[in-house]
Write a protein that holds these residues in place. Sequence first.
Motif, mmCIF file in Angstrom:
data_model
loop_
_atom_site.group_PDB
_atom_site.id
_atom_site.type_symbol
_atom_site.label_atom_id
_atom_site.label_comp_id
_atom_site.label_asym_id
_atom_site.label_seq_id
_atom_site.Cartn_x
_atom_site.Cartn_y
_atom_site.Cartn_z
ATOM 1 N N GLY A 36 0.832 -1.197 0.000
ATOM 2 C CA GLY A 36 0.000 0.000 0.000
ATOM 3 C C GLY A 36 0.864 1.243 0.000
ATOM 4 O O GLY A 36 2.077 1.172 0.245
ATOM 5 N N PRO A 37 0.273 2.401 -0.250
ATOM 6 C CA PRO A 37 1.042 3.643 -0.276
ATOM 7 C C PRO A 37 1.380 4.119 1.130
ATOM 8 O O PRO A 37 0.954 3.522 2.133
ATOM 9 C CB PRO A 37 0.090 4.617 -0.982
ATOM 10 N N THR A 38 2.142 5.203 1.211
ATOM 11 C CA THR A 38 2.450 5.821 2.505
ATOM 12 C C THR A 38 1.161 6.182 3.223
ATOM 13 O O THR A 38 0.240 6.742 2.633
ATOM 14 C CB THR A 38 3.301 7.080 2.290
ATOM 15 N N ASP A 195 6.367 -1.422 -3.162
ATOM 16 C CA ASP A 195 6.878 -1.867 -4.451
ATOM 17 C C ASP A 195 6.149 -3.139 -4.875
ATOM 18 O O ASP A 195 6.339 -4.213 -4.293
ATOM 19 C CB ASP A 195 8.379 -2.132 -4.340
ATOM 20 N N GLN A 196 5.316 -3.037 -5.914
ATOM 21 C CA GLN A 196 4.531 -4.182 -6.343
ATOM 22 C C GLN A 196 5.388 -5.299 -6.907
ATOM 23 O O GLN A 196 5.013 -6.474 -6.839
ATOM 24 C CB GLN A 196 3.498 -3.760 -7.378
ATOM 25 N N ILE A 197 6.567 -4.970 -7.446
ATOM 26 C CA ILE A 197 7.446 -6.013 -7.976
ATOM 27 C C ILE A 197 7.936 -6.904 -6.841
ATOM 28 O O ILE A 197 7.988 -8.131 -6.965
ATOM 29 C CB ILE A 197 8.630 -5.397 -8.746
ATOM 30 N N GLU A 198 8.293 -6.296 -5.704
ATOM 31 C CA GLU A 198 8.679 -7.090 -4.543
ATOM 32 C C GLU A 198 7.534 -7.989 -4.105
ATOM 33 O O GLU A 198 7.728 -9.163 -3.775
ATOM 34 C CB GLU A 198 9.113 -6.174 -3.392
ATOM 35 N N ALA A 199 6.321 -7.453 -4.100
ATOM 36 C CA ALA A 199 5.159 -8.242 -3.695
ATOM 37 C C ALA A 199 4.937 -9.420 -4.641
ATOM 38 O O ALA A 199 4.720 -10.560 -4.215
ATOM 39 C CB ALA A 199 3.918 -7.358 -3.640
ATOM 40 N N MET A 200 4.987 -9.165 -5.941
ATOM 41 C CA MET A 200 4.702 -10.201 -6.919
ATOM 42 C C MET A 200 5.777 -11.287 -6.926
ATOM 43 O O MET A 200 5.481 -12.465 -7.142
ATOM 44 C CB MET A 200 4.588 -9.588 -8.317
ATOM 45 N N THR A 201 7.030 -10.918 -6.716
ATOM 46 C CA THR A 201 8.121 -11.877 -6.861
ATOM 47 C C THR A 201 8.441 -12.643 -5.580
ATOM 48 O O THR A 201 8.968 -13.750 -5.649
ATOM 49 C CB THR A 201 9.406 -11.182 -7.341
ATOM 50 N N MET A 202 8.122 -12.080 -4.414
ATOM 51 C CA MET A 202 8.535 -12.721 -3.168
ATOM 52 C C MET A 202 7.396 -13.327 -2.367
ATOM 53 O O MET A 202 7.578 -14.316 -1.666
ATOM 54 C CB MET A 202 9.287 -11.713 -2.281
ATOM 55 N N ALA A 203 6.215 -12.748 -2.424
ATOM 56 C CA ALA A 203 5.157 -13.094 -1.475
ATOM 57 C C ALA A 203 4.479 -14.423 -1.777
ATOM 58 O O ALA A 203 4.238 -14.769 -2.935
ATOM 59 C CB ALA A 203 4.111 -11.985 -1.444
ATOM 60 N N LEU A 209 -3.486 -2.867 1.898
ATOM 61 C CA LEU A 209 -3.995 -1.941 2.904
ATOM 62 C C LEU A 209 -4.325 -0.596 2.272
ATOM 63 O O LEU A 209 -3.623 -0.128 1.385
ATOM 64 C CB LEU A 209 -2.965 -1.740 4.015
ATOM 65 N N ASP A 210 -5.406 0.017 2.783
ATOM 66 C CA ASP A 210 -5.817 1.341 2.312
ATOM 67 C C ASP A 210 -6.392 2.111 3.481
ATOM 68 O O ASP A 210 -7.422 1.715 4.048
ATOM 69 C CB ASP A 210 -6.860 1.214 1.204
ATOM 70 N N ASN A 211 -5.712 3.189 3.883
ATOM 71 C CA ASN A 211 -6.175 4.025 4.992
ATOM 72 C C ASN A 211 -6.521 3.211 6.234
ATOM 73 O O ASN A 211 -7.558 3.423 6.873
ATOM 74 C CB ASN A 211 -7.384 4.855 4.566
ATOM 75 N N GLY A 212 -5.655 2.269 6.566
ATOM 76 C CA GLY A 212 -5.826 1.494 7.788
ATOM 77 C C GLY A 212 -6.740 0.303 7.683
ATOM 78 O O GLY A 212 -6.913 -0.436 8.658
ATOM 79 N N LYS A 213 -7.336 0.070 6.522
ATOM 80 C CA LYS A 213 -8.236 -1.067 6.337
ATOM 81 C C LYS A 213 -7.567 -2.123 5.467
ATOM 82 O O LYS A 213 -6.869 -1.800 4.510
ATOM 83 C CB LYS A 213 -9.554 -0.633 5.684
ATOM 84 N N LEU A 214 -7.801 -3.385 5.803
ATOM 85 C CA LEU A 214 -7.331 -4.483 4.967
ATOM 86 C C LEU A 214 -8.345 -4.685 3.853
ATOM 87 O O LEU A 214 -9.462 -5.164 4.070
ATOM 88 C CB LEU A 214 -7.170 -5.765 5.784
#
Length: 331
Positions: A36-38, A195-203, A209-214
């Motif tokens: 998710g973003p900052t 970083d979506q690349i990290e998510a796609m390659t490792m997870a 997450l968005d504004n504190g919600k899953l």
Amino acid sequence: MAEVVLNGISKSYGDDVALDNVTMTVPDGSFVVLLGPTGAGKTTTLRMVSGLDKPDAGNVMIGGRDTAGLTPAQRDVTMVFQQYSLYPHLTVRQNLEFPLKSPILQTPQAEINRKVGEVAEVLQISHKLDNKATALSGGEMQRVSIGRALVRQPSVYLMDEPLSSLDAKLRSDLRVELKNIQANSGATLLYVTHDQIEAMTMATHVGVLDNGKLVQFGTPREIYEDPVSVYAASRLGQPRINVLPAGVFGGAPYNAQSIGLRPEHIIQGEGEDSMVTRVERLGDQTRLHLVFKDHDIITVTDAHTNLNGGDIVKIRPNNPYYFDATGARVA
């Protein structure tokens, strides 16, 4: 290693809601990425699990044990922060040895030497072991910080954007190494990134997450192929999903406000005219930037295409997603 369960975790800092009733299970031996973003609540989630902060509501279970009242040390977790934190007066070797010399672990010196050597080789810092931490570059400091976590064998590894300060090649190399280490050791790892690349390659699993919600939790492929909302769809995929008015191609469901098209969901050579505005040749593929009815679209095409800016290409959608006015997915 251990399963981590978050039950209805909420946390506010004054009027700012950091987490809002987050419920999530990190399976034993999984590599879970929080994406998710900052400001989405990623780091706050790590702090709840580590015990650095306490939730306003809900509880955290690690290995079937309620962690309420337990210190970070008692939870048997280790955390790598986004900003490296080293002992500047110690050498790289001494920084890596430090966690293993804890009175709680009582690791024999021979075992310390072996673990430090292995981790230093993986992180490409073997030649720096006798350097003071202050003599390292920022990227090298972060690798030592990661190494201090890897030499231990805690119940859970927590990592907060540990690769963000590294150069592109090293970041790519360490993505592979971290995934290999996690898979071979069976470690439970909760990892934060934007970083979506990290998510796609490792997870093995991704929590969006968005504004504190899953918003959504599942495998990277599940979230990519079956997003629950336009927000979740936009978190994964490069190039990003194209979002256009629902009726731009006609035939949209009555309650749809927008249509979502992954680059591979756009069929070329048939349908309606669009104009090529830019061609990006990336070696293994070529990205086409198109204008269709005053809307910008990015799609992919053959790596050896002869298309150029100004050319006309016919396109039509294939298996698009539709979203309502709130951004939720509709049939």
